[in-house]
Design a protein around this motif. Structure first.
Motif, PDB file in Angstrom:
ATOM      1  N   LYS A  68      29.109  34.201  34.055  1.00  0.00           N
ATOM      2  CA  LYS A  68      29.284  34.611  35.763  1.00  0.00           C
ATOM      3  C   LYS A  68      28.655  35.925  36.058  1.00  0.00           C
ATOM      4  O   LYS A  68      28.673  36.960  35.351  1.00  0.00           O
ATOM      5  CB  LYS A  68      30.721  34.674  36.250  1.00  0.00           C
ATOM      6  N   ALA A  69      27.675  36.006  37.130  1.00  0.00           N
ATOM      7  CA  ALA A  69      27.091  37.104  37.334  1.00  0.00           C
ATOM      8  C   ALA A  69      28.114  38.036  38.070  1.00  0.00           C
ATOM      9  O   ALA A  69      28.899  37.597  38.855  1.00  0.00           O
ATOM     10  CB  ALA A  69      26.028  36.891  38.355  1.00  0.00           C
ATOM     11  N   THR A  70      27.936  39.228  37.939  1.00  0.00           N
ATOM     12  CA  THR A  70      28.947  40.283  38.307  1.00  0.00           C
ATOM     13  C   THR A  70      27.769  41.394  39.004  1.00  0.00           C
ATOM     14  O   THR A  70      26.879  41.728  38.553  1.00  0.00           O
ATOM     15  CB  THR A  70      29.769  40.892  37.429  1.00  0.00           C
ATOM     16  N   ALA A  71      28.439  41.821  40.149  1.00  0.00           N
ATOM     17  CA  ALA A  71      27.636  42.697  40.900  1.00  0.00           C
ATOM     18  C   ALA A  71      28.300  44.412  40.319  1.00  0.00           C
ATOM     19  O   ALA A  71      29.477  44.470  40.490  1.00  0.00           O
ATOM     20  CB  ALA A  71      28.087  42.821  42.476  1.00  0.00           C
ATOM     21  N   ASP A  72      27.223  44.935  39.949  1.00  0.00           N
ATOM     22  CA  ASP A  72      27.483  46.306  39.414  1.00  0.00           C
ATOM     23  C   ASP A  72      27.082  47.162  40.402  1.00  0.00           C
ATOM     24  O   ASP A  72      25.924  47.749  40.648  1.00  0.00           O
ATOM     25  CB  ASP A  72      26.448  46.773  38.172  1.00  0.00           C
ATOM     26  N   PHE A  73      28.131  47.677  41.272  1.00  0.00           N
ATOM     27  CA  PHE A  73      28.113  48.399  42.574  1.00  0.00           C
ATOM     28  C   PHE A  73      27.267  49.799  42.247  1.00  0.00           C
ATOM     29  O   PHE A  73      26.487  50.206  42.907  1.00  0.00           O
ATOM     30  CB  PHE A  73      29.387  48.596  43.218  1.00  0.00           C
ATOM     31  N   SER A  74      28.048  50.507  41.152  1.00  0.00           N
ATOM     32  CA  SER A  74      27.145  51.826  40.886  1.00  0.00           C
ATOM     33  C   SER A  74      25.671  51.715  40.529  1.00  0.00           C
ATOM     34  O   SER A  74      24.924  52.571  40.974  1.00  0.00           O
ATOM     35  CB  SER A  74      28.246  52.388  39.755  1.00  0.00           C
ATOM     36  N   LEU A  83      28.570  55.509  48.201  1.00  0.00           N
ATOM     37  CA  LEU A  83      30.113  55.443  47.885  1.00  0.00           C
ATOM     38  C   LEU A  83      30.238  55.434  46.357  1.00  0.00           C
ATOM     39  O   LEU A  83      29.314  54.849  45.644  1.00  0.00           O
ATOM     40  CB  LEU A  83      30.809  53.974  48.699  1.00  0.00           C
ATOM     41  N   ASP A  84      31.312  56.024  45.963  1.00  0.00           N
ATOM     42  CA  ASP A  84      31.374  56.176  44.739  1.00  0.00           C
ATOM     43  C   ASP A  84      31.883  54.701  43.936  1.00  0.00           C
ATOM     44  O   ASP A  84      31.627  54.256  42.803  1.00  0.00           O
ATOM     45  CB  ASP A  84      32.700  57.144  44.023  1.00  0.00           C
ATOM     46  N   LYS A  85      32.543  53.895  44.540  1.00  0.00           N
ATOM     47  CA  LYS A  85      33.038  52.749  44.135  1.00  0.00           C
ATOM     48  C   LYS A  85      33.178  51.743  45.406  1.00  0.00           C
ATOM     49  O   LYS A  85      33.077  52.127  46.415  1.00  0.00           O
ATOM     50  CB  LYS A  85      34.369  52.678  43.696  1.00  0.00           C
ATOM     51  N   GLN A  86      33.008  50.388  45.184  1.00  0.00           N
ATOM     52  CA  GLN A  86      32.838  49.385  45.971  1.00  0.00           C
ATOM     53  C   GLN A  86      34.237  49.119  46.478  1.00  0.00           C
ATOM     54  O   GLN A  86      35.336  48.957  45.843  1.00  0.00           O
ATOM     55  CB  GLN A  86      32.276  48.253  45.443  1.00  0.00           C
ATOM     56  N   PRO A  87      34.353  49.252  47.943  1.00  0.00           N
ATOM     57  CA  PRO A  87      35.784  48.832  48.551  1.00  0.00           C
ATOM     58  C   PRO A  87      36.002  47.582  48.515  1.00  0.00           C
ATOM     59  O   PRO A  87      35.000  46.583  48.535  1.00  0.00           O
ATOM     60  CB  PRO A  87      35.367  49.257  49.947  1.00  0.00           C
ATOM     61  N   GLU A  88      37.258  47.157  48.442  1.00  0.00           N
ATOM     62  CA  GLU A  88      37.728  45.778  48.404  1.00  0.00           C
ATOM     63  C   GLU A  88      37.714  45.478  49.998  1.00  0.00           C
ATOM     64  O   GLU A  88      37.383  44.258  49.889  1.00  0.00           O
ATOM     65  CB  GLU A  88      39.218  45.776  48.042  1.00  0.00           C
ATOM     66  N   THR A  89      37.920  46.035  50.845  1.00  0.00           N
ATOM     67  CA  THR A  89      37.991  45.523  52.182  1.00  0.00           C
ATOM     68  C   THR A  89      37.267  46.795  53.244  1.00  0.00           C
ATOM     69  O   THR A  89      37.255  47.761  52.840  1.00  0.00           O
ATOM     70  CB  THR A  89      39.343  45.557  52.743  1.00  0.00           C
ATOM     71  N   TYR A 118      27.753  44.382  51.956  1.00  0.00           N
ATOM     72  CA  TYR A 118      28.980  44.187  51.250  1.00  0.00           C
ATOM     73  C   TYR A 118      29.669  42.978  51.150  1.00  0.00           C
ATOM     74  O   TYR A 118      30.361  42.920  50.126  1.00  0.00           O
ATOM     75  CB  TYR A 118      29.959  45.521  52.005  1.00  0.00           C
ATOM     76  N   ASN A 119      29.742  42.166  52.113  1.00  0.00           N
ATOM     77  CA  ASN A 119      30.008  41.002  52.055  1.00  0.00           C
ATOM     78  C   ASN A 119      29.607  40.164  51.074  1.00  0.00           C
ATOM     79  O   ASN A 119      30.279  39.540  50.030  1.00  0.00           O
ATOM     80  CB  ASN A 119      29.950  40.185  53.300  1.00  0.00           C
ATOM     81  N   SER A 120      28.101  40.163  50.736  1.00  0.00           N
ATOM     82  CA  SER A 120      27.799  39.447  49.709  1.00  0.00           C
ATOM     83  C   SER A 120      27.991  39.762  48.210  1.00  0.00           C
ATOM     84  O   SER A 120      28.138  38.972  47.230  1.00  0.00           O
ATOM     85  CB  SER A 120      25.990  39.613  49.808  1.00  0.00           C
ATOM     86  N   ILE A 121      28.549  41.064  47.929  1.00  0.00           N
ATOM     87  CA  ILE A 121      28.969  41.333  46.522  1.00  0.00           C
ATOM     88  C   ILE A 121      30.259  41.462  46.583  1.00  0.00           C
ATOM     89  O   ILE A 121      30.798  41.936  45.330  1.00  0.00           O
ATOM     90  CB  ILE A 121      28.217  42.878  46.639  1.00  0.00           C
ATOM     91  N   GLY A 122      31.164  40.843  47.625  1.00  0.00           N
ATOM     92  CA  GLY A 122      32.574  40.614  47.367  1.00  0.00           C
ATOM     93  C   GLY A 122      33.433  41.375  48.273  1.00  0.00           C
ATOM     94  O   GLY A 122      34.699  41.201  48.073  1.00  0.00           O
ATOM     95  N   THR A 123      33.102  42.391  48.788  1.00  0.00           N
ATOM     96  CA  THR A 123      33.898  43.100  49.859  1.00  0.00           C
ATOM     97  C   THR A 123      34.190  41.984  50.777  1.00  0.00           C
ATOM     98  O   THR A 123      33.529  41.375  51.594  1.00  0.00           O
ATOM     99  CB  THR A 123      33.468  44.451  50.477  1.00  0.00           C
ATOM    100  N   GLY A 126      31.366  34.150  55.347  1.00  0.00           N
ATOM    101  CA  GLY A 126      32.778  34.671  54.709  1.00  0.00           C
ATOM    102  C   GLY A 126      32.970  36.030  55.549  1.00  0.00           C
ATOM    103  O   GLY A 126      34.267  36.438  55.537  1.00  0.00           O
ATOM    104  N   ILE A 127      32.115  36.780  56.550  1.00  0.00           N
ATOM    105  CA  ILE A 127      32.243  37.610  57.120  1.00  0.00           C
ATOM    106  C   ILE A 127      33.215  37.239  58.366  1.00  0.00           C
ATOM    107  O   ILE A 127      32.954  36.387  59.023  1.00  0.00           O
ATOM    108  CB  ILE A 127      31.241  38.183  57.753  1.00  0.00           C
ATOM    109  N   LYS A 128      34.184  38.194  58.635  1.00  0.00           N
ATOM    110  CA  LYS A 128      35.243  37.775  59.886  1.00  0.00           C
ATOM    111  C   LYS A 128      34.343  38.659  61.044  1.00  0.00           C
ATOM    112  O   LYS A 128      34.453  39.987  61.017  1.00  0.00           O
ATOM    113  CB  LYS A 128      36.801  38.433  59.701  1.00  0.00           C
TER     114      LYS A 128
END
Length: 463
Positions: free
Chosen positions: A74-80, A168-174, A191-196, A227-229
């Motif tokens: 699975k491809a994973t997003a490396d935010f940093s 940002l230092d880390k990817q926010p969950e929300t 941010y939505n596209s990488i999982g936030t 998936g964006i509200k």
């Protein structure tokens, strides 16, 4: 130190003006308190496009099977790593501008510039030391910053502006994004596209509310599908940052709703940097929060000019650059024509992209025009189908009487590259029939322009 021209600010208005002035034989100095290239290059246009490209590649990988490609794991997003890449891209571009300064013999004066009573420029260095430089002419190109709302005060930690969103230092969950203009929509998409989990709040009835209504509604549908509200016709009334998460109270047409998020991004526009640059001392008048200028950017103070986000007009990088060139050429005594602000392209680099120029259909009707309107969906485009990017359309608006192109509105893949065709067409006063008879290459996304024009005149082939 004496110069023909001092430019205060090295953003896309300032650095372009400085280089053009040097080309025209002027001795130029440019004052900059931060990174060369200004906000656009270092904290705006360029690094955001880098992040958006990372998001796009990530989405491609997640849909590789749609293109007949199998990927193990699975491809994973490396935010940093994404953030680092965007910073590296920005740094490289800044060095490129520094090279151009050396090539054009432009002297960089580090520090904060301020006009004096006698229209000299006082530069305060980082250590507090001051020096005064003189020039025959001064251009103010100090740009803008993120606008702050009283009920949404930015603390740089839980409530942030666009600058912090890039580092940002880390990817926010929300995340809650307030404002769905270009900045808000682009960050919401990234941010939505990488999982936030992203909530986008817009006060007006549609996202990207300055765009044609059909385009706005299409982007809203695309965002919801991804998936964006999306909360339109809604307003953030209060925020509570005392807990681990931010509690955001949103007033909607149905009542109030409280949303919890790690981060709130305030993207409610910009504020021009006109404070503490000596406007009053030098006799430069301000009107409605912007520096008052004539059509060639002369302020109310002789030999003092202003361009970019601090003057009336669209706050866009390409506008600032055009203003800077025009201003300098006027100073040099060249024959120039004022900028036509009704023919400025606007671009939003979400997926799908949004691009437009000229009047919306609603504005054209309100202006009293009889219209011919043509739309061509990318679902009918061979190139779009082959690329797997069938979302969106091109919409062209013509004056029925003379065939003038009143407006163009596009949503889809690469439309920010296509819109320049219509900008040129409007500049050359091209008609709808001339666009129809302009042979477009096949298969391309740009064919949709020809087809939309043909649709307006009931000559369309492929729908």
């Amino acid at each position: 130190m004496n110069y023909d021209l001092i430019v205060i600010g090295s953003g896309p208005g300032g650095y372009v003006a400085a280089i053009r002035a040097s080309q025209l034989g002027m001795k130029v100095g440019i004052v900059e308190k931060a990174e060369i290239g200004g906000v656009c290059l270092n904290w705006g246009c360029i690094p955001t496009k880098s992040l958006l490209k990372s998001a796009q590649v990530f989405e491609y990988l997640n849909h590789a099977q749609d293109y007949g490609i199998s990927i193990d794991g699975k491809a994973t997003a490396d935010f940093s790593a994404m953030i680092k890449r965007s910073r590296d891209v920005a740094a490289g571009m800044s060095k490129g501008v520094q090279f151009l300064f050396k090539k054009n013999k432009i002297e960089v004066i580090e520090g904060t510039g301020k006009l004096t009573k006698d229209k000299k420029v006082e530069v305060t260095k980082s250590g507090g030391k001051k020096e005064t430089v003189e020039a025959k002419n001064v251009i103010l190109a100090t740009g803008a910053r993120s606008r702050q709302l009283p009920n949404l005060p930015q603390d740089g930690k839980k409530i942030i502006g666009y600058r912090k969103a890039l580092s940002l230092d880390k990817q926010p969950e929300t995340m809650v994004v307030v404002g769905s203009g270009a900045i808000g929509s682009e960050f919401a998409y990234f941010y939505n596209s990488i999982g936030t989990k992203v909530t986008l709040v817009e006060y007006l009835d549609n996202v990207v509310p300055l765009e044609d209504e059909e385009v706005s509604k299409q982007l809203g549908r695309s965002f919801k599908k991804s998936g964006i509200k999306v909360m339109t016709g809604s307003e953030v009334t209060s925020v509570d940052t005392t807990g681990d998460k931010v509690k955001v109270v949103v007033k909607t047409k149905k009542g109030e709703e409280t949303i919890e998020a790690d981060i709130v991004l305030s993207a409610v526009g910009i504020a021009p940097n006109i404070e503490d640059i000596g406007l009053e001392e030098a006799g430069v008048e301000v009107e409605k929060g912007r520096v008052k200028v004539d059509e060639y950017y002369q302020t109310t103070a002789k030999n003092v000019y202003a361009i970019g986000d601090i003057v009336p007009g669209q706050a866009l990088a390409h506008v600032a650059s055009a203003e800077g060139i025009l201003c300098v050429e006027k100073i040099a005594g060249m024959e120039v024509e004022p900028l036509n602000y009704s023919n400025i392209p606007a671009c939003t680099y979400t997926t799908p992209e949004v691009a437009s120029v000229g009047m919306s259909e609603k504005a054209a009707k309100e202006a009293g025009y009889e219209l011919k309107v043509g739309k061509f969906p990318f679902s009918a485009s061979g190139k779009a189908s082959a690329a797997g990017q069938k979302e969106g359309f091109v919409k062209l608006i013509f004056d029925d009487k003379y065939g003038e192109v009143l407006g163009a509105h596009m949503i889809g893949a690469n439309v920010t590259e296509i819109i320049a065709e219509i900008v040129a067409a409007r500049k050359l006063e091209t008609t709808g029939h001339e666009i129809i008879k302009t042979v477009h290459p096949h298969p391309t996304m740009s064919e949709a322009v020809m087809e939309a024009a043909a649709a307006a005149y009931d000559e369309v082939i492929h729908i």
